[in-house]
Design a protein around this motif. Structure first.
Motif, PDB file in Angstrom:
ATOM      1  N   TYR A  59      62.341  65.506  47.903  1.00  0.00           N
ATOM      2  CA  TYR A  59      62.857  65.140  49.220  1.00  0.00           C
ATOM      3  C   TYR A  59      63.362  63.692  49.195  1.00  0.00           C
ATOM      4  O   TYR A  59      64.428  63.376  49.736  1.00  0.00           O
TER       5      TYR A  59
ATOM      6  N   TRP B 106      61.018  75.057  44.999  1.00  0.00           N
ATOM      7  CA  TRP B 106      60.672  76.459  44.813  1.00  0.00           C
ATOM      8  C   TRP B 106      60.912  76.926  43.385  1.00  0.00           C
ATOM      9  O   TRP B 106      60.231  77.844  42.897  1.00  0.00           O
TER      10      TRP B 106
ATOM     11  N   THR C 183      63.832  82.272  52.039  1.00  0.00           N
ATOM     12  CA  THR C 183      62.943  82.132  50.881  1.00  0.00           C
ATOM     13  C   THR C 183      62.552  83.502  50.341  1.00  0.00           C
ATOM     14  O   THR C 183      62.691  83.783  49.151  1.00  0.00           O
TER      15      THR C 183
ATOM     16  N   ALA D 111      58.261  70.035  46.419  1.00  0.00           N
ATOM     17  CA  ALA D 111      59.376  69.170  46.811  1.00  0.00           C
ATOM     18  C   ALA D 111      58.878  67.825  47.327  1.00  0.00           C
ATOM     19  O   ALA D 111      59.490  66.780  47.073  1.00  0.00           O
TER      20      ALA D 111
ATOM     21  N   GLU E 225      64.706  71.740  48.434  1.00  0.00           N
ATOM     22  CA  GLU E 225      63.928  72.973  48.560  1.00  0.00           C
ATOM     23  C   GLU E 225      64.102  73.869  47.329  1.00  0.00           C
ATOM     24  O   GLU E 225      63.137  74.451  46.826  1.00  0.00           O
TER      25      GLU E 225
ATOM     26  N   GLY F   8      56.617  75.780  47.505  1.00  0.00           N
ATOM     27  CA  GLY F   8      57.875  75.097  47.195  1.00  0.00           C
ATOM     28  C   GLY F   8      58.014  73.790  47.948  1.00  0.00           C
ATOM     29  O   GLY F   8      58.507  72.791  47.401  1.00  0.00           O
ATOM     30  N   GLU F   9      57.577  73.797  49.199  1.00  0.00           N
ATOM     31  CA  GLU F   9      57.612  72.564  49.998  1.00  0.00           C
ATOM     32  C   GLU F   9      56.626  71.539  49.431  1.00  0.00           C
ATOM     33  O   GLU F   9      56.919  70.331  49.399  1.00  0.00           O
TER      34      GLU F   9
ATOM     35  N   PHE G 212      65.084  79.701  56.879  1.00  0.00           N
ATOM     36  CA  PHE G 212      65.303  78.332  57.353  1.00  0.00           C
ATOM     37  C   PHE G 212      66.147  78.374  58.629  1.00  0.00           C
ATOM     38  O   PHE G 212      67.317  78.739  58.599  1.00  0.00           O
TER      39      PHE G 212
ATOM     40  N   LEU H 264      68.349  71.458  51.440  1.00  0.00           N
ATOM     41  CA  LEU H 264      68.355  72.711  50.681  1.00  0.00           C
ATOM     42  C   LEU H 264      68.253  72.451  49.178  1.00  0.00           C
ATOM     43  O   LEU H 264      67.561  73.185  48.457  1.00  0.00           O
TER      44      LEU H 264
END
Length: 308
Positions: free
Chosen positions: A23, A212, A79, A17, A208, A13-14, A187, A205
């Protein structure tokens, strides 16, 4: 952002992002994904020193820091809805299907936080380390194939798949289904950040959730990002990482997250986690450990994200 492990599929997911610009769209000029590992500094330590805005961790690690060290930390989302910890054995050697089956056996457990969590599993099931032999191990599960240990503390989404790829038949005992319903990949942030940079955390968030959402929808693409880009130096196996991505979706997505949104926690899940922490020996209240109000606000302000 301090990751809890090496750059593998656990952080798909990161990776989405970052690679898809979520981001950036959330207002961040740059996001550094800092790899963790067996010898790495804990997420809690990095967040406390302000070297990371957010750290991925677990209640079993964050809660003791709050209770024992008066660390001003809070968990703002999770998560994984179920923790992936398990004891894996193999059918070809000494298969174990219940916690009671571990009596008198040799169980490989990594030193540090895993020891505490393992002892909590035993306590939650009316057992103690005197009922078996704990063998200090590293993170290579092949010791269970040689007979050095009968069982090995692992992640459901990792080592059992690795053992299967080597021709063995893994048998697992899931911690989450045996008295320790803790969540994972939570988190962790400073209370100060919640107080002074609330909008920043909400933007994080939101990015994120978008990342995800993509990761859950496409395990193959998740694995490709892990293998070919973000974890390229780890020489990861594409087939294995794809299988892990598919498997971890079962831990991330639930009937509750389909209704309430990714990373959310029901009151039942929160209460179960507090009870599980007590089994580990950590007495803490939900108010001391969690602040899920930011996530609530994100979904209230962006209801379209909940469809994830």
């Amino acid at each position: 952002m301090q990751l809890s492990w090496i750059k593998n599929i656990e952080f798909a997911g990161e990776f989405f992002a970052d690679s898809k610009g979520y981001y950036t769209e959330a207002g961040f000029t740059k996001v550094d994904l800092l790899a963790g590992g067996a010898a790495g500094t804990s997420a809690e330590a990095l967040v406390l020193s302000k070297k990371a805005l957010v750290g991925l961790s677990s209640p079993a690690v964050t809660a003791p820091a709050i209770v024992n060290e008066s660390a001003p930390l809070k968990i703002i989302g999770s998560t994984y809805q179920k923790n992936p910890f398990c004891i894996v054995s193999i059918k070809e050697k000494t298969p174990m299907t219940s916690v009671a089956d571990m009596k008198g056996k040799k169980i490989g457990v990594q030193t540090g936080g895993n020891e505490t969590i393992f002892e909590g599993l035993l306590k939650a099931n009316g057992m103690s380390t005197s009922d078996l032999t704990v063998v200090p191990v590293q993170y290579d599960p092949m010791v269970v194939t040689t007979g050095d240990v009968d069982g090995f503390m692992a992640y459901l989404t990792n080592e059992p798949i690795l053992l299967a790829s080597r021709g063995f038949t893994p048998v697992t005992i899931a911690f989450a289904d045996n008295g320790l319903p803790l969540t994972a990949e939570t988190f962790t942030v400073l209370q100060e950040t919640i107080d002074t940079q609330r909008d920043l955390l909400k933007a994080f968030l939101k990015a994120e959730i978008r990342g995800w959402t993509d990761a859950v929808a496409d395990p193959a693409a998740s694995a490709a990002l892990a293998v070919n880009t973000y974890g390229k130096d780890q020489k990861l196996d594409l087939k294995e990482q794809t299988e892990e991505a598919t498997k971890q979706n079962d831990l991330i997505v639930s009937a509750d997250t389909r209704k309430n949104g990714l990373f959310t926690m029901t009151q039942e899940l929160v209460d179960g986690g507090i009870k599980a922490l007590a089994a580990i020996g950590v007495t803490i209240t939900a108010a001391q450990l969690y602040d899920l109000s930011l996530l609530d606000e994100v979904y209230r302000e962006n209801p379209d994200l909940r469809s994830a």
